[in-house]
Scaffold this motif. Structure first.
Motif, PDB file in Angstrom:
ATOM      1  N   ILE A  56      18.911   0.263  41.369  1.00 24.96           N
ATOM      2  CA  ILE A  56      19.747  -0.930  41.233  1.00 24.96           C
ATOM      3  C   ILE A  56      19.282  -2.006  42.218  1.00 24.96           C
ATOM      4  O   ILE A  56      19.128  -3.179  41.854  1.00 24.96           O
ATOM      5  CB  ILE A  56      21.227  -0.578  41.456  1.00 24.96           C
ATOM      6  N   TRP A  57      19.061  -1.606  43.452  1.00 22.54           N
ATOM      7  CA  TRP A  57      18.607  -2.582  44.454  1.00 22.54           C
ATOM      8  C   TRP A  57      17.254  -3.171  44.085  1.00 22.54           C
ATOM      9  O   TRP A  57      17.066  -4.384  44.143  1.00 22.54           O
ATOM     10  CB  TRP A  57      18.529  -1.910  45.823  1.00 22.54           C
ATOM     11  N   HIS A  60      17.627  -5.617  41.089  1.00 28.51           N
ATOM     12  CA  HIS A  60      18.375  -6.859  41.303  1.00 28.51           C
ATOM     13  C   HIS A  60      17.850  -7.697  42.463  1.00 28.51           C
ATOM     14  O   HIS A  60      18.222  -8.870  42.576  1.00 28.51           O
ATOM     15  CB  HIS A  60      19.852  -6.548  41.551  1.00 28.51           C
ATOM     16  N   THR A 282      25.171  -6.173  46.744  1.00 25.89           N
ATOM     17  CA  THR A 282      24.561  -5.870  45.443  1.00 25.89           C
ATOM     18  C   THR A 282      25.112  -4.579  44.859  1.00 25.89           C
ATOM     19  O   THR A 282      25.369  -4.484  43.648  1.00 25.89           O
ATOM     20  CB  THR A 282      23.026  -5.775  45.584  1.00 25.89           C
ATOM     21  N   ASN A 286      27.594  -4.318  41.291  1.00 26.07           N
ATOM     22  CA  ASN A 286      26.971  -3.669  40.132  1.00 26.07           C
ATOM     23  C   ASN A 286      27.431  -2.218  39.993  1.00 26.07           C
ATOM     24  O   ASN A 286      26.651  -1.342  39.610  1.00 26.07           O
ATOM     25  CB  ASN A 286      25.438  -3.741  40.262  1.00 26.07           C
ATOM     26  N   GLU A 289      26.801  -0.218  36.778  1.00 23.58           N
ATOM     27  CA  GLU A 289      25.510   0.459  36.639  1.00 23.58           C
ATOM     28  C   GLU A 289      25.507   1.780  37.407  1.00 23.58           C
ATOM     29  O   GLU A 289      24.914   2.767  36.956  1.00 23.58           O
ATOM     30  CB  GLU A 289      24.382  -0.446  37.153  1.00 23.58           C
TER      31      GLU A 289
END
Length: 338
Positions: A56-57, A60, A282, A286, A289
């Motif tokens: 995810i990091w 994004h 972040t 999110n 997700e």
């Protein structure tokens, strides 16, 4: 002869290409910040959640030039050393191990890690002390005294946390007949009449406990009183109140008052504030997700981000949670921010 010359030319061109690619890659990576998340073995929950967060990091935060990855490890105790040695920048830790490392207790006596900082609680390890009904007297965890009781596999986090909780009840292994079984084996031994109960901490619902009730083993989950919680936290401040909702397990309609130990995302105070702020923001922006990564991740919410946390927040996480409007206890304010 001509063929030999062509081979030389091709070799030179290949070498030039490799050098160009290497230079270009080095240029692209020059300003990147690489972040490694220490987790545990690949077969557990820590690893997929750690890898999920890293993905995810990385997805994004390309504009911020942050590249994250998950790395497998032996678990919480090794993860502390990976942070200490700078071999990981973030780590998932069992709450008890985090508290012991920061205070210099237990496995970390004489090796206190004062630079340890918390980013967030991720999901809870919910304590399930299960016991055969014919051994239950008060309905609370003190009823394990004098029973044949599994404290978890030897040298496991389950064994370590169970022994600490027993210490809060003024009990030791001498007060029980200890066994060292995994979750499914514990329930099987109870079903066969070879064992009275066991300690089974995990995220709910636990499949072994579901099986216990579904297969009509005459046993129950013991409750934890407020006084018992306070006594356990006096040994190691690692647990908080947790209510297992009625309906979580077959034929159990009432809520069960137990306690939980957090699984934490942690780092070191040496990490810069901006990076940890961005990572925290972040992650929480999110969560949808994260919920797709693993069922345990569905326990992650902004409202529970500080549940069970005892080690101070990192300055970047502190900044994000303040902006998000969370009420941050005094003991979690990072020394760097005071």
């Amino acid at each position: 002869m001509i063929q030999k010359k062509w081979k030389i030319i091709i070799s030179i061109l290949t070498l030039v290409f490799i050098v160009i690619v290497g230079v270009r890659t080095a240029a692209e990576n020059k300003d990147k910040k690489f972040v490694s998340v220490a987790t545990a073995s690949t077969g557990g929950t820590y690893y997929p959640i750690g890898v999920g967060m890293a993905n995810i990091w990385s997805g994004h935060l390309k504009g911020e030039k942050i590249q994250a990855s998950g790395q497998s490890s032996a678990g919480s105790i090794e993860n502390i050393e990976l942070l200490r040695e700078g071999e990981a920048q973030l780590a998932i830790l069992q709450g008890l191990i985090s508290s012991q490392a920061y205070s210099g207790d237990g496995s970390f006596e004489g090796k206190r890690y004062e630079d340890l900082r918390t980013i967030s609680m991720l999901w809870p390890n919910v304590e399930h002390f299960v016991l055969m009904n014919d051994k239950i007297k008060t309905g609370t965890i003190e009823d394990i005294k004098g029973t044949g009781f599994s404290v978890g596999p030897q040298a496991s986090g389950t064994e370590q946390s169970t022994v600490v909780m027993m210490e809060g009840l003024d009990l030791t292994k001498k007060d029980i007949t200890p066994e060292y079984l995994g979750y499914s084996d514990t329930v099987s031994a109870m079903r066969d009449g070879r064992l009275d109960g066991g300690s089974l901490p995990a995220g709910i619902p636990i499949s072994a406990v579901t099986d216990m009730y579904a297969s009509n083993v005459k046993a129950s989950i013991l409750e934890v009183t407020d006084e018992q919680l306070d006594a356990i936290n006096a040994v190691s401040d690692s647990w908080y109140r947790y209510v297992i909702p009625g309906g979580t397990y077959p034929r159990i309609d009432k809520d069960i008052n137990t306690i939980a130990q957090p699984n934490l995302l942690s780092t070191t105070k040496e990490m810069d504030e901006k990076t940890i702020y961005i990572l925290t923001k972040t992650l929480y922006e999110n969560l949808d997700e994260m919920y797709e990564v693993h069922s345990s991740a569905k326990e992650m919410t902004l409202e529970t981000a500080l549940d069970g946390v005892s080690v101070p927040l990192h300055a970047g996480a502190y900044r994000y949670f303040k902006e998000a409007g969370l009420d941050i206890p005094e003991n979690l304010i990072p020394p760097e921010a005071k």
